[in-house]
Design an enzyme around this catalytic site. Sequence first.
Site, PDB file in Angstrom:
ATOM      1  N   ALA A  65       0.861  -1.199   0.062  1.00 15.02           N
ATOM      2  CA  ALA A  65       0.169   0.107   0.073  1.00 15.02           C
ATOM      3  C   ALA A  65       0.870   1.193   0.017  1.00 15.02           C
ATOM      4  O   ALA A  65       1.931   1.189   0.541  1.00 15.02           O
ATOM      5  CB  ALA A  65      -0.825   0.009   1.390  1.00 15.02           C
ATOM      6  N   GLY A 108       0.495  -5.261   0.967  1.00 16.38           N
ATOM      7  CA  GLY A 108      -0.573  -5.195   0.284  1.00 16.38           C
ATOM      8  C   GLY A 108      -0.294  -5.948  -1.202  1.00 16.38           C
ATOM      9  O   GLY A 108      -1.380  -6.755  -1.410  1.00 16.38           O
ATOM     10  N   GLU A 131       4.949  -5.060   6.934  1.00 17.18           N
ATOM     11  CA  GLU A 131       4.257  -3.985   7.590  1.00 17.18           C
ATOM     12  C   GLU A 131       4.713  -3.870   8.979  1.00 17.18           C
ATOM     13  O   GLU A 131       4.711  -2.737   9.628  1.00 17.18           O
ATOM     14  CB  GLU A 131       2.723  -4.281   7.734  1.00 17.18           C
ATOM     15  CG  GLU A 131       2.022  -4.301   6.360  1.00 17.18           C
ATOM     16  CD  GLU A 131       2.081  -5.596   5.548  1.00 17.18           C
ATOM     17  OE1 GLU A 131       3.062  -6.392   6.039  1.00 17.18           O
ATOM     18  OE2 GLU A 131       1.205  -5.840   4.638  1.00 17.18           O
TER      19      GLU A 131
HETATM   20  N1  DAK Z   1       4.564   3.442  -0.889  1.00 18.86           N
HETATM   21  C1  DAK Z   1       4.874   4.353  -1.415  1.00 18.86           C
HETATM   22  N2  DAK Z   1       5.910   4.501  -2.352  1.00 18.86           N
HETATM   23  C2  DAK Z   1       6.868   3.631  -2.240  1.00 18.86           C
HETATM   24  C3  DAK Z   1       6.333   2.238  -1.647  1.00 18.86           C
HETATM   25  C4  DAK Z   1       5.181   2.068  -1.104  1.00 18.86           C
HETATM   26  N3  DAK Z   1       4.941   0.992  -0.406  1.00 18.86           N
HETATM   27  N4  DAK Z   1       7.394   1.474  -2.029  1.00 18.86           N
HETATM   28  C5  DAK Z   1       8.248   2.024  -2.809  1.00 18.86           C
HETATM   29  N5  DAK Z   1       7.889   3.162  -2.793  1.00 18.86           N
HETATM   30  C6  DAK Z   1       8.678   4.430  -3.558  1.00 18.86           C
HETATM   31  C7  DAK Z   1       9.933   5.142  -3.083  1.00 18.86           C
HETATM   32  O1  DAK Z   1       9.611   5.884  -2.199  1.00 18.86           O
HETATM   33  C8  DAK Z   1      10.559   5.451  -4.217  1.00 18.86           C
HETATM   34  O2  DAK Z   1      10.111   6.708  -4.471  1.00 18.86           O
HETATM   35  P1  DAK Z   1      10.812   8.171  -4.709  1.00 18.86           P
HETATM   36  O3  DAK Z   1      11.524   8.272  -3.162  1.00 18.86           O
HETATM   37  O4  DAK Z   1      12.079   7.834  -5.545  1.00 18.86           O
HETATM   38  O5  DAK Z   1       9.959   9.142  -4.926  1.00 18.86           O
HETATM   39  C9  DAK Z   1      10.490   4.499  -5.130  1.00 18.86           C
HETATM   40  O6  DAK Z   1       9.237   4.022  -4.808  1.00 18.86           O
HETATM   41  C10 DAK Z   1      11.428   3.389  -5.355  1.00 18.86           C
HETATM   42  O7  DAK Z   1      11.649   2.777  -4.084  1.00 18.86           O
HETATM   43  P2  DAK Z   1      13.189   2.763  -3.386  1.00 18.86           P
HETATM   44  O8  DAK Z   1      14.044   3.906  -3.760  1.00 18.86           O
HETATM   45  O9  DAK Z   1      12.767   2.496  -2.180  1.00 18.86           O
HETATM   46  O10 DAK Z   1      13.609   1.463  -4.102  1.00 18.86           O
HETATM   47  P3  DAK Z   1      14.643   0.356  -3.588  1.00 18.86           P
HETATM   48  O11 DAK Z   1      15.104  -0.722  -4.655  1.00 18.86           O
HETATM   49  O12 DAK Z   1      15.882   0.987  -2.693  1.00 18.86           O
HETATM   50  O13 DAK Z   1      13.980  -0.361  -2.366  1.00 18.86           O
HETATM   51  C11 DAK Z   1      11.857  -1.676  -1.589  1.00 18.86           C
HETATM   52  C12 DAK Z   1      12.780  -1.085  -2.824  1.00 18.86           C
HETATM   53  C13 DAK Z   1      10.487  -2.394  -1.999  1.00 18.86           C
HETATM   54  C14 DAK Z   1      12.651  -2.704  -0.729  1.00 18.86           C
HETATM   55  C15 DAK Z   1      11.701  -0.385  -0.821  1.00 18.86           C
HETATM   56  O14 DAK Z   1      11.024   0.469  -1.799  1.00 18.86           O
HETATM   57  C16 DAK Z   1      10.354  -0.519   0.293  1.00 18.86           C
HETATM   58  O15 DAK Z   1      10.713  -1.304   1.442  1.00 18.86           O
HETATM   59  N6  DAK Z   1       9.417  -0.314   0.140  1.00 18.86           N
HETATM   60  C17 DAK Z   1       8.137  -0.378   1.082  1.00 18.86           C
HETATM   61  C18 DAK Z   1       7.592  -1.777   1.468  1.00 18.86           C
HETATM   62  C19 DAK Z   1       6.621  -1.879   2.372  1.00 18.86           C
HETATM   63  O16 DAK Z   1       6.955  -1.586   3.381  1.00 18.86           O
HETATM   64  N7  DAK Z   1       5.561  -2.476   1.926  1.00 18.86           N
HETATM   65  C20 DAK Z   1       4.328  -2.443   2.896  1.00 18.86           C
HETATM   66  C21 DAK Z   1       3.571  -1.279   2.915  1.00 18.86           C
HETATM   67  S1  DAK Z   1       2.215  -1.269   4.243  1.00 18.86           S
HETATM   68  C22 DAK Z   1      -5.502  -2.032   3.871  1.00 18.86           C
HETATM   69  C23 DAK Z   1      -5.012  -3.204   3.563  1.00 18.86           C
HETATM   70  C24 DAK Z   1      -3.828  -3.393   3.436  1.00 18.86           C
HETATM   71  C25 DAK Z   1      -2.813  -2.501   3.448  1.00 18.86           C
HETATM   72  C26 DAK Z   1      -3.036  -1.130   3.723  1.00 18.86           C
HETATM   73  C27 DAK Z   1      -4.711  -1.064   3.911  1.00 18.86           C
HETATM   74  N8  DAK Z   1      -7.067  -1.909   4.289  1.00 18.86           N
HETATM   75  C28 DAK Z   1      -7.746  -2.948   4.011  1.00 18.86           C
HETATM   76  C29 DAK Z   1      -7.337  -0.658   4.028  1.00 18.86           C
HETATM   77  C30 DAK Z   1      -1.417  -2.767   3.161  1.00 18.86           C
HETATM   78  C31 DAK Z   1      -0.343  -2.025   3.943  1.00 18.86           C
HETATM   79  C32 DAK Z   1       0.957  -2.033   3.346  1.00 18.86           C
HETATM   80  O17 DAK Z   1       1.108  -2.859   2.438  1.00 18.86           O
END
Ligand code: DAK
Length: 257
Positions: A65, A108, A131
């Site tokens: 997400a 997500g 998360e």
């Molecule tokens: N959200 C927003 N932007 C993201 C992102 C994310 N999840 N993942 C990556 N990006 C963006 C980065 O901010 C960056 O953008 P700029 O800073 O260049 O503008 C760009 O994508 C490239 O990312 P990185 O520079 O970080 O790239 P790397 O290769 O260094 O790293 C990575 C890749 C995937 C390891 C890293 O980006 C990362 O850790 N991303 C976050 C992963 C994460 O924590 N995902 C879980 C998110 S929480 C719901 C149900 C479910 C959910 C929510 C609500 N309801 C039922 C309402 C789910 C929640 C989640 O998924």
Amino acid sequence: MGYEYILVEKEGAVGTITLNRPKVLNALNPALMKELAEALETWDADPELRVMILTGGEENFAAGADIKEMVTRDAVQMMQGVHGNAWQRIRKITKPIIAAVSGYALGGGCELVMCCDIVIASESAKFGQPEIKLGIMPGAGGTQRLPRLVGKHRAMEMVLLGNFIDAAQAERWGLVNRVVPKGQVVAEAKKLAAELAKRPPLAVKMAKQSILHGLNVDLESGLTIESQCFNLLFATEDKTEGMKAFIEKREAHFKGQ
Ligand code: DAK
């Protein structure tokens, strides 16, 4: 229909949806999720369409997400459902969905994969529920579907530590059906979809329903659901066609009737 965050392509009986926010690794914002639910529902109601493919293309599936959108959300907004009901809508899709996964499928993104029915992964795929590192926990099935798929202890490790697993491990753990070389995941999913599209659609729908409902109930109730779905299929023309084709030693042509 014009979409902003997804690409849709219909080829005969197969529909492919490509998540399309590559600059943010296909982070799932609420608008994207709404478009995705709409596209899936449209094809679910389209009699020509038999199989759907959900992919992020050959680079990344989805890194979860959109954290930049969620950072200012509070509990009341979340309880009020500011993110809409896309997840509930997606889990009600009755036709089979094949996930074609490359690169990151996190949070997500991983939960979206688990909403699909068959999963083809590229060698580049990485799965995770990170998360916990954001101070939250999975909220779209990660604590429920993941243990059912990989078992309690593996799910605990993925959810409590938040580390990623690679495609080979995901295959060993039963999170994906098979792994294919990098760059070939969409083509492989399309091959499988073409084969699946030849199967009788009503039987496919009933079988999907039986498996999904059966996973949520005790064995006896599951067997009852199965029996009802099975009996109902004897009312279809496709059942007569399938059995006649076998006896006449020819290929069956199913109409979904
Ligand atoms: N959200 C927003 N932007 C993201 C992102 C994310 N999840 N993942 C990556 N990006 C963006 C980065 O901010 C960056 O953008 P700029 O800073 O260049 O503008 C760009 O994508 C490239 O990312 P990185 O520079 O970080 O790239 P790397 O290769 O260094 O790293 C990575 C890749 C995937 C390891 C890293 O980006 C990362 O850790 N991303 C976050 C992963 C994460 O924590 N995902 C879980 C998110 S929480 C719901 C149900 C479910 C959910 C929510 C609500 N309801 C039922 C309402 C789910 C929640 C989640 O998924």
